[in-house]
Structures are given as structure tokens and as C-alpha cells.
Design an enzyme around this catalytic site. Structure first.
Site, PDB file in Angstrom:
ATOM      1  N   SER A   1     -10.294   4.788 -26.724  1.00  0.00           N
ATOM      2  CA  SER A   1      -9.140   4.626 -25.835  1.00  0.00           C
ATOM      3  C   SER A   1      -8.931   5.857 -24.958  1.00  0.00           C
ATOM      4  O   SER A   1      -9.348   6.969 -25.303  1.00  0.00           O
ATOM      5  CB  SER A   1      -7.872   4.380 -26.657  1.00  0.00           C
ATOM      6  OG  SER A   1      -8.041   3.303 -27.535  1.00  0.00           O
TER       7      SER A   1
HETATM    8  N1  SAH Z   1      -9.261   3.814 -32.266  1.00  0.00           N
HETATM    9  C1  SAH Z   1     -10.564   3.631 -31.645  1.00  0.00           C
HETATM   10  C2  SAH Z   1     -10.505   2.570 -30.573  1.00  0.00           C
HETATM   11  C3  SAH Z   1     -11.645   1.631 -30.689  1.00  0.00           C
HETATM   12  S1  SAH Z   1     -11.534   0.139 -29.750  1.00  0.00           S
HETATM   13  C4  SAH Z   1     -11.114   4.951 -31.140  1.00  0.00           C
HETATM   14  O1  SAH Z   1     -10.405   5.961 -31.202  1.00  0.00           O
HETATM   15  O2  SAH Z   1     -12.278   5.006 -30.745  1.00  0.00           O
HETATM   16  C5  SAH Z   1     -10.903  -0.995 -30.958  1.00  0.00           C
HETATM   17  C6  SAH Z   1     -11.751  -1.232 -32.170  1.00  0.00           C
HETATM   18  O3  SAH Z   1     -11.116  -2.276 -32.918  1.00  0.00           O
HETATM   19  C7  SAH Z   1     -13.169  -1.688 -31.942  1.00  0.00           C
HETATM   20  O4  SAH Z   1     -14.062  -0.794 -32.553  1.00  0.00           O
HETATM   21  C8  SAH Z   1     -13.242  -3.069 -32.611  1.00  0.00           C
HETATM   22  O5  SAH Z   1     -14.481  -3.343 -33.235  1.00  0.00           O
HETATM   23  C9  SAH Z   1     -12.130  -2.959 -33.617  1.00  0.00           C
HETATM   24  N2  SAH Z   1     -11.561  -4.220 -34.100  1.00  0.00           N
HETATM   25  C10 SAH Z   1     -11.294  -5.357 -33.417  1.00  0.00           C
HETATM   26  N3  SAH Z   1     -10.767  -6.290 -34.246  1.00  0.00           N
HETATM   27  C11 SAH Z   1     -10.705  -5.720 -35.481  1.00  0.00           C
HETATM   28  C12 SAH Z   1     -10.256  -6.162 -36.756  1.00  0.00           C
HETATM   29  N4  SAH Z   1      -9.748  -7.396 -36.964  1.00  0.00           N
HETATM   30  N5  SAH Z   1     -10.328  -5.316 -37.797  1.00  0.00           N
HETATM   31  C13 SAH Z   1     -10.824  -4.060 -37.636  1.00  0.00           C
HETATM   32  N6  SAH Z   1     -11.276  -3.590 -36.461  1.00  0.00           N
HETATM   33  C14 SAH Z   1     -11.209  -4.398 -35.393  1.00  0.00           C
END
Ligand code: SAH
Length: 231
Positions: free
Chosen positions: A77
Site C-alpha cells: 500500500s
Molecule cells: N499489508 C500489505 C498489503 C498487501 S495487499 C503490505 O503492507 O504489503 C493485500 C493483501 O491481502 C494481498 O497480499 C492479498 O493476497 C491479501 N488478501 C486478500 N484476501 C485475503 C484474505 N481473505 N485473507 C488473507 N489475505 C488476503
């Protein structure tokens, strides 16, 4: 007994904040002017090396004012979004936090500087494996990574003082409400249509009803799972 060489070689010390001008500029130009005032959040953002959480080919873009692809169709993000979510959680030193969507591991690394313990759930095993490796290298030993569907939360360590969802949800997943500390727990979550959401904070009142506050418009990758979008 000698430590295994692996641990000796890989543990690195967090940079003192002043060593990386881009990180200081991120704090002074992207975070402070937009209302990030919590000193602990500012300190965490000034300390955790964001360049460490992006693919090597994109390291030079690590401090730009936006999200960056991390593979598997996912993104790390925007720095401001990480900071505002961390600030809205109002974590204390004693808090146990749950992050849904560990992705690169950066958000959990920031949260780990604000709380006693962070549980970070990720549905894509390869991303979590990389995130775990980064936490280990930085010596962030209060983060526990869990592979699974985060829309179900992680009941084992509930209740949580704060839950941060870093993917866009069609609605608030009810299991997360049940795992929130009923007295002071806060859920920070983007909800709305697949390509445009509103960042919300949710608390429970004395009757256990949801009290939601909307903050800002945002666009996150979709939260995929039983209480989220279909994959
Ligand atoms: N907090 C992260 C943001 C990653 S983007 C960072 O700092 O890099 C959001 C993430 O949510 C993705 O990696 C995606 O695979 C994950 N995601 C989506 N649905 C999910 C779920 N039901 N449970 C766990 N992770 C999930």
C-alpha cells in the site's frame, strides 16, 4: 552453543532514521502534512526500511507516494495509507493486533513497532514466506504470520485490540467483529465496490452493536474469501 550461521548472517539492525533521506522526506512530505501526528506511527514509518519490502527491481521507487506491485497481482500500500490505518487503530504498547492481508509484510512491520504482538494473515503462501523472511532479517520477532482466509479472522488469539484489513471488502466480515475486544477494540477496514472503497473504523457499543466512522475514499486490491469477494 554457537548460533546457526543462518541467524548470524541474516539478522540486520534497523536503520537509524537519519540514514535514509528518502524515508525522512516521505515522513515530512507525505505523512505530516496529511494529518499523521501520532509520534509512534511517525517513528515507525521513519525506521522501517520500506525498500526492503519491494521487489529489488523497484527499490528506487520504494518511497514514492503510491502503491507498488509485489507480485501475484498484489501491491504494497501507499505509505500514507499504511500510516493512517496504523494511526486509526490507536494501538498501545500492550496491544495484540491482527492484520488481514500481510502481502509484502511492510504493514505488519510498522504495526509491530506499536504493539506487543501482531498476527498477520495472508492467503497467498509465497507472499507470506517472503514476508516472514523479511521480518526475520530485520529482527522483528513479535510478528506471527499465518496462511489462511483472513475473512474468518484468527480465532486462536482473539480477542484483538485492533484489526487492520489491508484489502477491499464488499462488507464487514462478521467473524472479525466477533474477534474484536468488545470494550475498546477497533477494526480498520476499506469497504465498498470492488474498485472503490471507503476506509472505515468500526467499534462496538455497550450493547455489542457496530459503530462505524467513515474516513476517506481509497482503492485496495480485493479481499478474497468466504466473507469477502469470490476469487
Ligand atoms: N499489508 C500489505 C498489503 C498487501 S495487499 C503490505 O503492507 O504489503 C493485500 C493483501 O491481502 C494481498 O497480499 C492479498 O493476497 C491479501 N488478501 C486478500 N484476501 C485475503 C484474505 N481473505 N485473507 C488473507 N489475505 C488476503
Amino acid at each position: 552453543m554457537e548460533k546457526p550461521p543462518d541467524d548470524q548472517d541474516h539478522t540486520m539492525v534497523l536503520d537509524p532514521p537519519a540514514t535514509r533521506p528518502e524515508r525522512q522526506e516521505m515522513v515530512s512530505q507525505q505523512l505530516r502534512p496529511r494529518g499523521i501526528t501520532d509520534p509512534k506511527v511517525l517513528e515507525a514509518m521513519a525506521t522501517i526500511p520500506r525498500e526492503f519490502f519491494v521487489p529489488p527491481s523497484l527499490e528506487r521507487e520504494a518511497y514514492l507516494d503510491g502503491p507498488i506491485p509485489i507480485g501475484e497481482g498484489q501491491t504494497i500500500s501507499q505509505p500514507y495509507m499504511v500510516a493512517i490505518m496504523a494511526q486509526l487503530l490507536q494501538a498501545k504498547d500492550t496491544s495484540t493486533l491482527l492484520e488481514i492481508g500481510a502481502g509484502s509484510g511492510y504493514g505488519a512491520a510498522i504495526l509491530s513497532r506499536l504493539a506487543t504482538r501482531v498476527i498477520a494473515v495472508e492467503r497467498i503462501p509465497r507472499l507470506l514466506e517472503q514476508a516472514r523472511h523479511r521480518w526475520h532479517q530485520l529482527g522483528l520477532d513479535n510478528i506471527e504470520g499465518v496462511v489462511g482466509d483472513g475473512t474468518l479472522g484468527h480465532p486462536l488469539q482473539a480477542p484483538y485490540d485492533g484489526i487492520c484489513v489491508t484489502a477491499g471488502a464488499p462488507d464487514i466480515p462478521t467473524p472479525l467483529l466477533r474477534q474484536l475486544n468488545p470494550l475498546h477494540g477497533r477494526l480498520v477496514i476499506p469497504t465498498g465496490p470492488r474498485f472503490s472503497q471507503v476506509l472505515q473504523t468500526v467499534r462496538l457499543d455497550s450493547q455489542g452493536n457496530m459503530v462505524a466512522t467513515s474516513h476517506l475514499s481509497c482503492i485496495f486490491v480485493p479481499l478474497i474469501g468466504q466473507h469477502g469477494w469470490e476469487g
